[in-house]
Design an enzyme around this catalytic site. Structure first.
Site, PDB file in Angstrom:
ATOM      1  N   TYR A   1       0.889  -1.234   0.070  1.00 41.16           N
ATOM      2  CA  TYR A   1      -0.042   0.136   0.084  1.00 41.16           C
ATOM      3  C   TYR A   1       0.946   1.427  -0.068  1.00 41.16           C
ATOM      4  O   TYR A   1       0.583   2.294  -0.803  1.00 41.16           O
ATOM      5  CB  TYR A   1      -0.939  -0.091   1.248  1.00 41.16           C
ATOM      6  CG  TYR A   1      -1.827   1.056   1.492  1.00 41.16           C
ATOM      7  CD1 TYR A   1      -3.034   1.314   0.924  1.00 41.16           C
ATOM      8  CD2 TYR A   1      -1.221   2.215   2.275  1.00 41.16           C
ATOM      9  CE1 TYR A   1      -3.623   2.418   1.064  1.00 41.16           C
ATOM     10  CE2 TYR A   1      -2.103   3.168   2.386  1.00 41.16           C
ATOM     11  CZ  TYR A   1      -3.432   3.281   2.009  1.00 41.16           C
ATOM     12  OH  TYR A   1      -4.209   4.531   2.231  1.00 41.16           O
TER      13      TYR A   1
ATOM     14  N   LYS B   1       1.137   4.086  -2.914  1.00 41.59           N
ATOM     15  CA  LYS B   1       0.801   5.676  -2.617  1.00 41.59           C
ATOM     16  C   LYS B   1       2.121   6.499  -2.851  1.00 41.59           C
ATOM     17  O   LYS B   1       1.769   7.684  -3.154  1.00 41.59           O
ATOM     18  CB  LYS B   1       0.214   5.643  -0.878  1.00 41.59           C
ATOM     19  CG  LYS B   1      -1.261   5.044  -0.799  1.00 41.59           C
ATOM     20  CD  LYS B   1      -2.237   5.668  -1.634  1.00 41.59           C
ATOM     21  CE  LYS B   1      -3.596   5.183  -1.145  1.00 41.59           C
ATOM     22  NZ  LYS B   1      -4.622   5.612  -1.952  1.00 41.59           N
TER      23      LYS B   1
END
Length: 248
Positions: free
Chosen positions: A156, A160
């Site tokens: 993640y 990002k």
């Protein structure tokens, strides 16, 4: 402003949380809204909340051809695209040792490639019109890495962080017609994070100078500012919305 000439905003991941709060904020400001999210009762309910005329775009943001078709649908329905909010994302709690290749690929496909897919789909129309705003939703985890207690870990964070690079690069490529900025939410209480926050509320709150956990509306108001402020002299900027938790 007549409804048929009102500006148009696409919000991905718009069925709940930050996406829905953003769509509601932009709708109150007079924008016609297209909500992109996975098909299901949450999307239908969100369309009902945002209001009459809201366009539902059910599907997977990670599917390039489908996103191209959805952007064409928005143009056919409204005749313009003024704002894109790339908010869609999924969590990924597994560590490097635990995660499979398919799980890693899926995390990147939704969180990073989905952002690319929608930017690619709307940029030609924005450039032709000579105007546009893109706001990408990243995370403070892009800069800090995921804490041991975080809902999401390295995959993640990787996606990002990629969004931040994409934001800065596209701000240069699409200027001066289109501004591209990003927001990095911190500890925000949503359906995804509510369990973790409930179990650690006091400890988390103690790390936040403003003394409270954030809400989707706290992020939405910043996204709406970047999407609508006039005059606009901001592009390529990354704004942390974290109550001061990660002041540098």
């Amino acid at each position: 402003m007549p409804a048929e000439t009102a500006p148009v905003a696409i919000v991905t991941g718009g069925a709940r949380g930050i996406g829905l709060a953003t769509a509601l904020d932009l709708s109150r400001k007079g924008y016609r809204i297209a909500l992109a999210d996975l098909d299901g009762p949450d999307l239908a309910a969100a369309v009902g909340r945002v209001g009459e005329g809201t366009l539902a775009l059910p599907g997977d943001v990670g599917a390039f051809a489908a996103v191209q078709e959805q952007a064409a649908t928005v143009l056919a329905r409204f005749g313009r695209i003024d704002v894109l909010v790339n908010n869609a994302g999924i969590s990924q709690p597994k560590t490097l040792v635990e995660i499979s290749e398919d799980e890693y690929d899926r995390t990147i496909a939704v969180n990073l490639k989905g952002c690319f897919n929608w930017c690619k789909a709307v940029a030609p129309a924005m450039l032709e019109a000579g105007r546009g705003r893109i706001v990408n939703v990243s995370s403070v985890s892009a800069n800090t890495g995921g804490a041991r207690s975080a809902v999401s870990k390295f995959a993640y964070c990787t996606a990002k962080a990629g969004i931040l690079g994409m934001t800065r690069a596209l701000a240069k490529e699409l200027a001066p017609a289109v501004s591209v900025n990003a927001v990095c939410p911190g500890s925000i209480e949503t359906a995804l994070t509510s369990g973790l926050i409930a179990a650690n509320r006091e400890a988390i709150t103690g790390t936040i100078p403003l003394g409270r956990i954030g809400t989707p509306e706290d992020v939405a108001v910043v996204i709406a500012f970047l999407a609508t402020v006039e005059p606009n002299y901001l592009t390529g900027e990354i704004i942390d919305v974290d109550g001061g938790q990660w002041i540098n």
